[in-house]
Scaffold this active site. Sequence first.
Site, PDB file in Angstrom:
ATOM      1  N   LYS A  53       0.843  -1.207   0.000  1.00 49.43           N
ATOM      2  CA  LYS A  53       0.000   0.000   0.000  1.00 49.43           C
ATOM      3  C   LYS A  53       0.873   1.251   0.000  1.00 49.43           C
ATOM      4  O   LYS A  53       0.624   2.211  -0.736  1.00 49.43           O
ATOM      5  CB  LYS A  53      -0.935  -0.009   1.210  1.00 49.43           C
ATOM      6  CG  LYS A  53      -2.066  -1.027   1.062  1.00 49.43           C
ATOM      7  CD  LYS A  53      -2.832  -1.277   2.349  1.00 49.43           C
ATOM      8  CE  LYS A  53      -3.847  -2.400   2.138  1.00 49.43           C
ATOM      9  NZ  LYS A  53      -4.538  -2.824   3.358  1.00 49.43           N
ATOM     10  N   GLN A  97      -4.470  -1.408   9.546  1.00 51.31           N
ATOM     11  CA  GLN A  97      -4.410  -2.752   8.952  1.00 51.31           C
ATOM     12  C   GLN A  97      -5.031  -3.775   9.909  1.00 51.31           C
ATOM     13  O   GLN A  97      -4.654  -3.855  11.074  1.00 51.31           O
ATOM     14  CB  GLN A  97      -2.946  -3.112   8.637  1.00 51.31           C
ATOM     15  CG  GLN A  97      -2.783  -4.451   7.952  1.00 51.31           C
ATOM     16  CD  GLN A  97      -3.423  -4.512   6.562  1.00 51.31           C
ATOM     17  OE1 GLN A  97      -3.294  -3.576   5.771  1.00 51.31           O
ATOM     18  NE2 GLN A  97      -4.124  -5.582   6.260  1.00 51.31           N
ATOM     19  N   ASP A 120     -10.983   3.263   4.059  1.00 48.86           N
ATOM     20  CA  ASP A 120     -11.270   1.830   3.925  1.00 48.86           C
ATOM     21  C   ASP A 120     -12.779   1.586   3.805  1.00 48.86           C
ATOM     22  O   ASP A 120     -13.205   0.503   3.412  1.00 48.86           O
ATOM     23  CB  ASP A 120     -10.748   1.067   5.160  1.00 48.86           C
ATOM     24  CG  ASP A 120      -9.497   0.264   4.839  1.00 48.86           C
ATOM     25  OD1 ASP A 120      -9.252   0.002   3.643  1.00 48.86           O
ATOM     26  OD2 ASP A 120      -8.777  -0.111   5.781  1.00 48.86           O
TER      27      ASP A 120
END
Length: 295
Positions: A53, A97, A120
């Site tokens: 990422k 994460q 997200d």
Amino acid sequence: MSAKIIDGKQIAADIREELKAEVAGLKEKGIVPGLGVILVGADPASQSYVSAKEKACENIGIFSDDNRLPAETSQEELLALVERMNNDPKINGILVQLPLPKHIDEAAVLLAIDPDKDVDGFHPMSVGKMMVGEEAFLPCTPHGVVQMLMRSGVETSGAHVVVVGRSNIVGKPVANMLLQKKEGANATVTLCHTRTKDLGHHTRQADIIIAASGWPNTITADMVKEGAVVIDVGVNRVEDASRERGYRLVGDVDFEAVKEKASMITPVPGGVGPMTITMLLFNTVESAKRANGID
Ligand code: NAP
């Protein structure tokens, strides 16, 4: 006839080029989109996702604020870092994460993220807005699926989409996105799961199948209508002694057999996978534009 392969790598590369140009335009206005990344612990898979990422951010000119914390980090310390990022104008998106270590309440951490930085798309506010069709950050994997369909010229309006899997990160959101009353959606959606009776009965009615079960060969050729479009979200490891690492990755669809019946199909790897990070970049750029009042 063998199906057209939907090339996720190429579609992802095209979107990243578009984003790179947008980021360059923003830089001329003095705006640098920023992504705050938080990884707790040393899980190798999570480490490699986070590195991928960050590299993707760098490639298109997004600034990333990398925070790798030890596994013993307390919930309070993590919440304090999220709060710092919520208040940092250089950060437009916050990525925590998952999974988090067991002593941390994942839901509490996701809830602490400012919904305006929820790139997200997992905050209940984002989920609720998506559900009622309001502008929201869309979760990356399902949004990637929708983009793949649109960019491959697949007509979703009036199509019967059968989604296999009802998770909060793939199945439910992709079903929801495709039934919205808007361009690139307007589908009739059936959502299947392990309690569905006779899965094949449903998938055989589908113009578009979206497989997100997490099991190889959930979708076999006899379950697919001639000419259907098949999107395989699954990523599963199967033993393979011929590979140095001892395994290979497969999706949820029996690719070799199904490609002889479908009109279009995504491979694994190289299908939905590359779209997920790309849509995270998309959301981060979107967030930077919104924060600066740019449409
Ligand atoms: P998950 O949380 O395990 O959910 C799987 C869903 O599939 C559940 O709703 C389950 O039903 C249903 N299911 C399982 N076996 C089934 C069967 N035989 N028939 C009908 N339904 C079945 O998985 P997930 O997180 O959604 O992920 C799904 C797959 O996508 C995994 O392989 C994952 O690795 C992959 N994935 C890929 C990406 C990417 O970037 N490419 C991103 C996320 C996930 P119940 O609810 O009844 O248990």
